[in-house]
Design a protein around this motif. Sequence first.
Motif, PDB file in Angstrom:
ATOM      1  N   ALA A 191       0.695  -1.183   0.085  1.00  0.00           N
ATOM      2  CA  ALA A 191      -0.106  -0.110  -0.008  1.00  0.00           C
ATOM      3  C   ALA A 191       0.973   1.228   0.086  1.00  0.00           C
ATOM      4  N   ILE A 192       2.148   1.142   0.753  1.00  0.00           N
ATOM      5  CA  ILE A 192       2.841   2.437   0.901  1.00  0.00           C
ATOM      6  C   ILE A 192       3.231   2.587  -0.603  1.00  0.00           C
ATOM      7  N   VAL A 193       4.028   1.559  -1.323  1.00  0.00           N
ATOM      8  CA  VAL A 193       4.481   1.525  -2.723  1.00  0.00           C
ATOM      9  C   VAL A 193       3.523   2.192  -3.503  1.00  0.00           C
ATOM     10  N   TRP A 194       2.124   1.821  -3.466  1.00  0.00           N
ATOM     11  CA  TRP A 194       1.167   2.109  -4.477  1.00  0.00           C
ATOM     12  C   TRP A 194       0.978   3.748  -4.153  1.00  0.00           C
ATOM     13  N   PHE A 199       1.247   9.448  -5.779  1.00  0.00           N
ATOM     14  CA  PHE A 199       1.368  11.002  -5.422  1.00  0.00           C
ATOM     15  C   PHE A 199       2.395  11.373  -6.782  1.00  0.00           C
ATOM     16  N   LEU A 200       3.363  10.454  -7.098  1.00  0.00           N
ATOM     17  CA  LEU A 200       4.297  10.838  -8.238  1.00  0.00           C
ATOM     18  C   LEU A 200       3.519  10.986  -9.395  1.00  0.00           C
ATOM     19  N   GLY A 201       2.574  10.131  -9.512  1.00  0.00           N
ATOM     20  CA  GLY A 201       1.786  10.271 -11.083  1.00  0.00           C
ATOM     21  C   GLY A 201       0.673  11.556 -10.782  1.00  0.00           C
ATOM     22  N   SER A 494       7.907  -4.756  10.434  1.00  0.00           N
ATOM     23  CA  SER A 494       7.834  -3.336  10.237  1.00  0.00           C
ATOM     24  C   SER A 494       7.543  -3.375   8.718  1.00  0.00           C
ATOM     25  N   HIS A 495       6.831  -2.061   8.191  1.00  0.00           N
ATOM     26  CA  HIS A 495       6.716  -1.713   6.919  1.00  0.00           C
ATOM     27  C   HIS A 495       7.814  -0.797   6.461  1.00  0.00           C
ATOM     28  N   ASP A 496       8.499  -0.148   7.240  1.00  0.00           N
ATOM     29  CA  ASP A 496       9.412   0.715   7.147  1.00  0.00           C
ATOM     30  C   ASP A 496      10.643   0.060   6.443  1.00  0.00           C
ATOM     31  N   ARG A 497      10.634   0.170   5.142  1.00  0.00           N
ATOM     32  CA  ARG A 497      11.865  -0.309   4.292  1.00  0.00           C
ATOM     33  C   ARG A 497      13.309   0.020   4.826  1.00  0.00           C
ATOM     34  N   GLU A 498      13.631   1.422   5.058  1.00  0.00           N
ATOM     35  CA  GLU A 498      15.044   1.467   4.947  1.00  0.00           C
ATOM     36  C   GLU A 498      15.282   1.280   6.522  1.00  0.00           C
ATOM     37  N   PHE A 499      14.387   1.190   7.588  1.00  0.00           N
ATOM     38  CA  PHE A 499      14.622   0.363   8.996  1.00  0.00           C
ATOM     39  C   PHE A 499      14.974  -1.022   8.788  1.00  0.00           C
TER      40      PHE A 499
END
Length: 633
Positions: A191-194, A199-201, A494-499
Amino acid sequence: MALVTLQNVSLGFGGALLLDSVNLEIENGERVCLVGRNGVGKSTLMKLFAGELQPDSGRILTGRGLRVARLSQEVPGFLEGTVYDVVVGGLGGLLQLLARYHMATLNVADKVDDVALEELAEIEKEIEIAGAWQVQRRVDLVMSQLKLDSEHPFATLSGGLKRRVMLARALVTEPHLLLLDEPTNHLDIDAIVWLEEFFLGSSLTLLFVTHDREFLKKLATRIIDLDGGRAVSWPGDYSNYLRRKEEMLNAQTHQNERFDQKLAREEEWIRKGIKARRTRNEGRVRDLLKMRSQRLERREKIGQVKMEISKAGISGKLVAVCKEVSFAYDGKPVIANLTTTILKGDKVGIIGPNGSGKTTLLKILLGELKPTAGTVRLGSNLEPLYFDQQREQLDENRTVFENLGDGNDTLEINGRRRHLIGYLKDFLFTPERAHSPVRILSGGERNRLLLARLFARPANILVLDEPTNDLDLETLELLEKLLADYQGTLLLVSHDREFINNVVTSTLVFAENGEVQEYAGGYDDWLMQRPAAGPLPELELKNSNRKKEKPRSQKPRKLTFKEKAELDSLPANLELLEKEQQQLYQDMADPAFYQGDAGAVPKAKNRLAEIDNELQKLYARWEELEMVQEDGG
């Protein structure tokens, strides 16, 4: 043209100013991220932009007909009806029309007759006349991508799903300015990636607060840094902000160091009490008094979070062995045939969509839940600590102090007794805040309290279920470092990819039909394996260029006429150089300096190095000549 402009806006809620003479503009098409510690006023500033608060002073100017939508951290308690009702509830005049269309489609699905079809056709005609088809398609798209069941009663949803519904409600209104307060909280990675791609589009103008650094890096076109009541705008993306702010902080540090060095020299000079200097440099005495005042007024950097995990006894080498483990709810597979081994010191990330079974897997690995098939063998001397996603371990009606101490005033951390107030200060709780009830704390403060409570208890296994929600970036990065250095075993959801990338050594990823696949490394490593600028160096003191003190001759000598003239001219020459140095440091301590010509920064740094070298030479020469003058009488 600016959508919203803040002019000298101040707000204090009756106490110290939370916002102090803030001047900001949000331009059409920008994606602006608001950063700062928990409690500095980020949510308050967003409420001002939304028109939900009025400032104590200053003006807020908005464009005519501006539509603003805000996704807050709290879910309003007055909303009711189905998910669909809540989502379209912010559409104003189109609400009734779309609601009638929705009910008509349900009627046709239940019973196909002429009356139902005629009613549906009539409503479709009204929608076409109102131009609402595009809005309906946007509603359908957003609800589909956020995986929302339109007919589910809103009141019965979990907190995470309610926030997803509120996000959908904000998105479908297609506002001119969309305010997002931690939009990724409780969203899974898909959902975060979507959301990022959405927003980018889009051409939406965004002002958002987030702890998700990957989300921030991909979206932000400008950063607003809120600290000490001041809002500083940094153009460019997050990486540019980090680099230029580091340069500014280094300049401020050097400015303070040089100031302190000069103050120390002047204090030493005034204590010597040599009459010739005192009479010749009365202005220098006045400058010293002014410097003392400036040093007292300097605003030091506020404290940092200090975290330490209380260590327990060493666990056995083996933590858990799963062989063909399966688990099902009402016949539906949640985990299917999982075989894995977790050893002491492993840091395991667990990745999967919301509702896929991540928390269930944690409970199985801890022995709290028995699998419906397969076996789980746990190791010896395991002492786990569990960070609960829903904060259920905190008593809302007790104070911060009481939640931590359980009736005690002190606790023991790794063999050291500590008073609770001092320990809570490490987690940025003031003594006053320590005696506040938990129910009035912000999300970030609750997270810090739960971390403080957990880390005070001995453990050799940390089980963290979404620990990063609501944390500010500074606290998040400190927690990240603490976990990376942790010698025990870590199980992390976690859903925090960098973490995940920066902490774990392996990942368990939920796929379809309850299958759980194991990968080495973090989130980015999984993406590659699955089917389908350091800080600028500090200015160096060139001590090697400093003139060595000349050996004193056996027979004292007097200054020559030329040397006396040189000594008399030194204070003025030093003053000119120090004024130039001070001006350069002031320029480099101003964020605006880094928003202009990129070549100005290295040029200023080179000139500072030159001045530093010249000053050291002149001070050495001054000491040398005055020594000759004192000895020669």
